[in-house]
Design an enzyme around this catalytic site. Structure first.
Site, PDB file in Angstrom:
ATOM      1  N   GLY A   1       5.168   4.135   0.759  1.00  0.00           N
ATOM      2  CA  GLY A   1       5.772   4.742  -0.438  1.00  0.00           C
ATOM      3  C   GLY A   1       4.907   4.470  -1.654  1.00  0.00           C
ATOM      4  O   GLY A   1       4.042   3.584  -1.622  1.00  0.00           O
TER       5      GLY A   1
ATOM      6  N   SER B   1       0.838  -1.192   0.000  1.00  0.00           N
ATOM      7  CA  SER B   1       0.000   0.000   0.000  1.00  0.00           C
ATOM      8  C   SER B   1       0.869   1.236   0.000  1.00  0.00           C
ATOM      9  O   SER B   1       2.071   1.181   0.266  1.00  0.00           O
ATOM     10  CB  SER B   1      -0.890   0.000   1.243  1.00  0.00           C
ATOM     11  N   LYS B   2       0.223   2.364  -0.257  1.00  0.00           N
ATOM     12  CA  LYS B   2       0.949   3.632  -0.377  1.00  0.00           C
ATOM     13  C   LYS B   2       1.551   4.070   0.944  1.00  0.00           C
ATOM     14  O   LYS B   2       2.407   4.938   0.976  1.00  0.00           O
ATOM     15  CB  LYS B   2       0.004   4.704  -0.901  1.00  0.00           C
ATOM     16  N   ARG B   3       1.079   3.463   2.024  1.00  0.00           N
ATOM     17  CA  ARG B   3       1.585   3.760   3.362  1.00  0.00           C
ATOM     18  C   ARG B   3       3.120   3.649   3.390  1.00  0.00           C
ATOM     19  O   ARG B   3       3.786   4.333   4.141  1.00  0.00           O
ATOM     20  CB  ARG B   3       0.944   2.723   4.303  1.00  0.00           C
TER      21      ARG B   3
END
Ligand code: GLU
Length: 488
Positions: free
Chosen positions: A266, A262-264
């Site tokens: 990067g 997930s974008k968490r």
């Protein structure tokens, strides 16, 4: 060669079917790579089809960005919306007549039915089911409408969807190329909408029609599609078509091993990694091993070597961790394989302020040190601006504080030997020796004065790129700071 249970002499045809709903995810790029490899290895074809039937999530321009990023990673395809091919068009909204033909066949065979239920009724039904702790699913209200009722509704232009009939209590089994046999009971499956009220087919219907008509033999896709597969298999059966091979790839996990990438942790789009200065070949090599292994210890693969080695026997069942350190390792490796001429071109892209002369100086100095190309502007910031720093940085060495008089003397004397800006390394070594300074102390002071930071690339080697005037100016600024002529 791979086994082909369908018809043995069929040409292997793989596809990716991206939906133009946003940026292409790095996980999709892995699927694309495996599709590409299987087709190329077996002398088959690799196809791109755009699945744009979800008009609500459609994003303008996404399709061309998806095609471009796949190209930028160095993969090519044999048929697709941009280059056409024998099964064109390759964009689903341009194929509506084709779907209509098959939906008619399903309606005629009684394997699909009109559903005139309103949104309100469906919502009410779901709420009731939820309250009764039942799994929300269509109650087949319209399955039992008489021919007359259906005709009346159609004549009155009552909006409708078309649903597929799901038989009760049957077992659907399919052989997944990675996971082996997967079984479903049809009681778990909803009467899937095949055509929406706007006349556009849903993914489930269009994907089956297209994969069949485009002679796709092998389907790689993410494991999130496993539960969709039984519905699709039923459709193949309803239409009397051969079922292709499915391989549901594992999800990529976050670097901490927790949850889907997930974008968490990067950015996750395929484009973002290129923008961040990862080389396409490094990313592809990294992705090759995120779900597949060669059966030996080999780690470095060119795309051609991967195609040569790829086999369905070595696909992983266990979800891999998207280990960014490993990716950095591959990137470093591939960067260091490049010639200085190749690096010049890459450096230029990431150092838009630098002159060609500066880049020529920087390439040999920095090529061993960078992990990714986006490190360059950070590491060379001091060449293009006066980096702000606190004067205390000039005085701190390990756990001692240097005498500011000594530091000023170091800087002044350095200035004096730089009036002739050649043989810099040698001049500095002599200067240190003559003055009996501590080399570590001296270079810490010098580094901070030039770069505004203690952590820098080999600073003396970078000086020719900075030039004499700017070097002297930076030394002056440092001296002023220590003389308290400047605030910091
Ligand atoms: N359009 C689907 C997607 O965006 C394709 C799924 C499939 O490969 O069947 O992932």
């Amino acid at each position: 060669m791979i086994k082909l249970a369908m018809t043995d002499n069929k040409i292997v045809r793989t596809r990716i079917a991206p939906s133009p709903t946003g940026e292409y995810h790095i996980g999709h790029l892995r699927t694309c790579l495996y599709d590409y490899a299987l087709a190329r290895k077996n002398g088959g074809q690799f196809v791109i089809r755009i699945e744009d039937t979800d008009r609500k999530r459609y994003v303008e321009g996404a399709e061309s960005r998806i095609l471009q990023v796949i190209k930028d990673y160095g993969l090519d395809w044999d048929e697709g919306p941009d280059i056409g091919g024998p099964y064109a068009p390759y964009t689903q909204t341009e194929r509506l007549d084709t779907y209509n033909k098959y939906i008619k066949e399903l309606l005629d065979k009684g394997l699909a039915y009109y559903c005139f239920c309103t949104e309100e009724r469906l919502t009410q039904m779901r709420e009731t089911q939820k309250a009764l702790k039942q799994i929300p699913r269509y109650d087949q209200h319209c399955l039992h409408l008489s021919k007359e009722e259906i005709q009346k509704n159609l004549d009155n232009k009552v909006p409708y969807t078309i649903r597929m009939v799901i038989p009760k209590n049957q077992t659907i089994v399919f052989e997944d190329m990675i996971r082996g046999k997967i079984k479903f009971n049809t009681n778990e499956i909803d009467d899937q909408v095949l055509v929406k009220s706007n006349g556009i087919p849903t993914y489930h219907f269009a994907v089956v029609v297209d994969d069949h008509l485009m002679n796709i033999t092998h389907i790689f896709r993410g494991e999130e599609w496993i539960t969709s597969t039984p519905k699709q298999i039923l459709l193949y059966q309803y239409l009397g078509w051969e079922v292709p091979y499915f391989a549901h790839l594992t999800v990529l996990l976050n670097p901490d091993g927790k949850g889907k990438l997930s974008k968490r942790h990067g950015a996750t789009s395929a484009r973002s990694f290129l923008e961040d200065g990862y080389l396409p070949e490094a990313m592809l090599n990294f992705l090759m091993l995120l779900g597949w292994n060669p059966g030996n210890n080999q780690e470095i693969f060119t795309l051609d070597q991967f195609v040569e080695s790829f086999s369905l026997d070595h696909l992983h069942k266990k979800s891999p961790v998207f280990d960014r350190k490993k990716l950095d390792y591959f990137n470093g490796y591939y960067l260091r394989q490049k010639t200085n001429e190749e690096l010049f071109v890459l450096f230029k892209k990431f150092l838009s302020n630098a002159t060609d002369e500066q880049i020529n100086i920087l390439v040999p100095v920095l090529k061993e040190r960078i992990v990714k190309l986006s490190d360059l502007p950070i590491q060379t910031k001091f060449l293009f601006e006066n980096v702000e720093y606190d004067k205390s940085l000039l005085l701190e060495y390990k756990d001692q504080i240097l005498d500011s008089k000594l530091v000023i003397e170091m800087l002044e004397k350095t200035k004096s030997i730089f009036s002739d800006f050649t043989n810099l390394q040698e001049k500095l070594s002599n200067l240190i020796k003559e003055n009996n300074w501590n080399t570590g102390e001296y270079f810490m002071v010098f580094r901070v004065a030039i770069c505004g930071s203690k952590f820098t690339p080999p600073v003396v080697d970078c000086l020719p790129a900075l030039g004499k005037d700017k070097t002297l100016q930076k030394l002056d600024i440092a001296i002023s700071k220590l003389n308290n002529k400047l605030l910091n």
